[in-house]
Design a protein around this motif. Structure first.
Motif, PDB file in Angstrom:
ATOM      1  N   ALA A  46       4.457  -0.612  -8.047  1.00  0.00           N
ATOM      2  CA  ALA A  46       4.144  -1.661  -7.264  1.00  0.00           C
ATOM      3  C   ALA A  46       5.193  -2.798  -7.505  1.00  0.00           C
ATOM      4  CB  ALA A  46       2.664  -2.283  -7.892  1.00  0.00           C
ATOM      5  N   HIS A  99       5.636   3.782  -0.827  1.00  0.00           N
ATOM      6  CA  HIS A  99       5.099   2.605  -0.981  1.00  0.00           C
ATOM      7  C   HIS A  99       5.866   1.432  -0.587  1.00  0.00           C
ATOM      8  CE1 HIS A  99       3.385   4.679  -4.744  1.00  0.00           C
ATOM      9  NE2 HIS A  99       4.495   5.358  -4.754  1.00  0.00           N
ATOM     10  N   TYR A 129      -4.585  -0.728  -6.998  1.00  0.00           N
ATOM     11  CA  TYR A 129      -3.476  -1.495  -7.624  1.00  0.00           C
ATOM     12  C   TYR A 129      -3.997  -2.692  -8.851  1.00  0.00           C
ATOM     13  CZ  TYR A 129       0.020  -0.228  -4.121  1.00  0.00           C
ATOM     14  OH  TYR A 129       0.612   0.513  -3.241  1.00  0.00           O
ATOM     15  N   HIS A 162       1.362   7.113  -9.534  1.00  0.00           N
ATOM     16  CA  HIS A 162       0.369   6.154  -9.302  1.00  0.00           C
ATOM     17  C   HIS A 162       1.016   5.066  -8.882  1.00  0.00           C
ATOM     18  CE1 HIS A 162      -3.232   3.363 -10.178  1.00  0.00           C
ATOM     19  NE2 HIS A 162      -3.881   4.620 -10.375  1.00  0.00           N
ATOM     20  N   ASP A 163      -0.017   4.323  -7.750  1.00  0.00           N
ATOM     21  CA  ASP A 163       0.564   2.873  -7.116  1.00  0.00           C
ATOM     22  C   ASP A 163       0.828   1.958  -8.102  1.00  0.00           C
ATOM     23  OD1 ASP A 163      -0.181   4.462  -4.727  1.00  0.00           O
ATOM     24  OD2 ASP A 163      -1.936   3.385  -4.600  1.00  0.00           O
ATOM     25  N   LYS A 184       5.450  10.111  -1.690  1.00  0.00           N
ATOM     26  CA  LYS A 184       4.543   9.189  -1.382  1.00  0.00           C
ATOM     27  C   LYS A 184       5.464   7.892  -1.155  1.00  0.00           C
ATOM     28  CE  LYS A 184       0.858   8.119  -3.799  1.00  0.00           C
ATOM     29  NZ  LYS A 184      -0.160   7.844  -4.887  1.00  0.00           N
ATOM     30  N   ASP A 226       0.886  -1.066   0.112  1.00  0.00           N
ATOM     31  CA  ASP A 226      -0.104   0.077  -0.087  1.00  0.00           C
ATOM     32  C   ASP A 226       1.025   1.157   0.108  1.00  0.00           C
ATOM     33  OD1 ASP A 226      -2.136   1.453  -0.062  1.00  0.00           O
ATOM     34  OD2 ASP A 226      -3.084   0.797   1.804  1.00  0.00           O
ATOM     35  N   SER A 227       0.294   2.373  -0.072  1.00  0.00           N
ATOM     36  CA  SER A 227       1.065   3.613  -0.099  1.00  0.00           C
ATOM     37  C   SER A 227       0.795   4.747   0.917  1.00  0.00           C
ATOM     38  CB  SER A 227       0.852   4.223  -1.448  1.00  0.00           C
ATOM     39  OG  SER A 227      -0.226   4.699  -1.731  1.00  0.00           O
TER      40      SER A 227
END
Length: 292
Positions: A185, A160, A203, A180-181, A158, A120-121
């Motif tokens: 990832a 992650h 995700y 963006h996540d 951010k 998660d972030s």
């Protein structure tokens, strides 16, 4: 609160925490001593083990201000004036940044034996939202992003993070707030690959799921969106939600106890050392190597 910390802390417990961290750091540094080359090493006022142990103890106690922490150390741990002055202490910490990162990574490998991992972030704001348009701190590196959970924009980075079901931090990546996540990832989950992984709706990506399975033999499950034609059952959604709950707990601990969102460094080297120190201190407590 940090200025009055010495009124509430237990000196015996503080010494016990410092001793536990020092013993662990000494054992780990002996494995990479060949890489710790320094001119005039015989003239150093404090050994690397002491500097690193003090740095980790400060993160364990939740100090976000290096000035306040140095004042606390010289007033409580090294009262005879034998400790480094503040600027030299900060430079030594940055010089030991690679050692802190290596030790944290070695501890994180223990998470491969845990049942599963969750990714998660977490937003790392660098200023108050009212100052976003004029802040100069990390300008050109950080940017503005949107935090869906708080429903507000922020300026900063951010984080992650991948954690195991027992709360141990494994891989992590720091990006700009607008990243963006899905883009981060793969990098996060392949630093220390785990065969079973969970993520949230941010995700959802068929290409990411297939790539992780084909190239790294890692299964990745996420909940479904409401507009998907063939969504899983409510029982499946509830099962994933319970699996992911651990990372929300980890984020809460990192924010409230370790103050990971209050890092005050003004350089990338200082920011990285502070972040790695927080994650390493948290890992030591999670594995039961140090008492909080």
């Amino acid at each position: 609160m940090q200025e009055h910390f010495h009124f509430t802390t237990d000196p015996a417990k503080l010494q016990k925490q410092y001793a536990a961290i020092f013993c662990f750091v000494s054992a780990q540094l002996s494995l990479i001593q060949m890489y710790l080359h320094r001119r005039n090493r015989h003239l150093v006022k404090q050994e690397d083990e002491v500097v690193m142990a003090v740095h980790l103890l400060g993160k364990l106690l939740g100090f976000s201000s290096e000035r306040a922490w140095h004042r606390f150390v010289t007033g409580n741990l090294f009262t005879n004036g034998s400790f480094l002055e503040r600027s030299r202490y900060n430079r030594r910490c940055r010089a030991l940044g690679f050692a802190i990162k290596w030790i944290r990574h070695e501890l994180a490998k223990r998470g491969q034996h845990h049942a599963y991992a969750v990714v998660d972030s977490l937003p790392l704001p660098l200023c108050h939202p009212a100052r976003m348009q004029r802040v100069k701190r990390f300008r050109g590196i950080a940017d503005m992003g949107y935090c869906a959970s708080k429903k507000q924009w922020y300026y900063g980075f951010k984080l992650h993070l991948q954690v195991t079901n027992q709360g141990l931090a494994m891989g992590y990546v720091v990006t700009e707030a607008s990243c963006h996540d899905v883009k981060a990832a793969e990098t996060v989950m392949t630093q220390i690959p785990h065969p079973y992984n969970f993520g949230d709706k941010g995700y959802i990506s068929r290409a990411l799921r297939e790539k992780l399975y084909e190239e790294h033999q890692a299964a990745f499950w996420t909940p479904s969106r409401h507009n998907q034609k063939h969504g899983p059952s409510k029982a499946w959604e509830e099962w994933i939600r319970k699996k992911r709950k651990v990372i929300e707990t980890v984020f809460s601990i990192l924010v409230d106890q370790y103050r990971i969102t209050d890092i005050r460094a003004n350089s990338m080297a200082g920011f990285e050392v502070a972040l790695d120190g927080i994650l390493l201190a948290y890992s030591l407590v999670t594995l039961g190597l140090v008492e909080r």
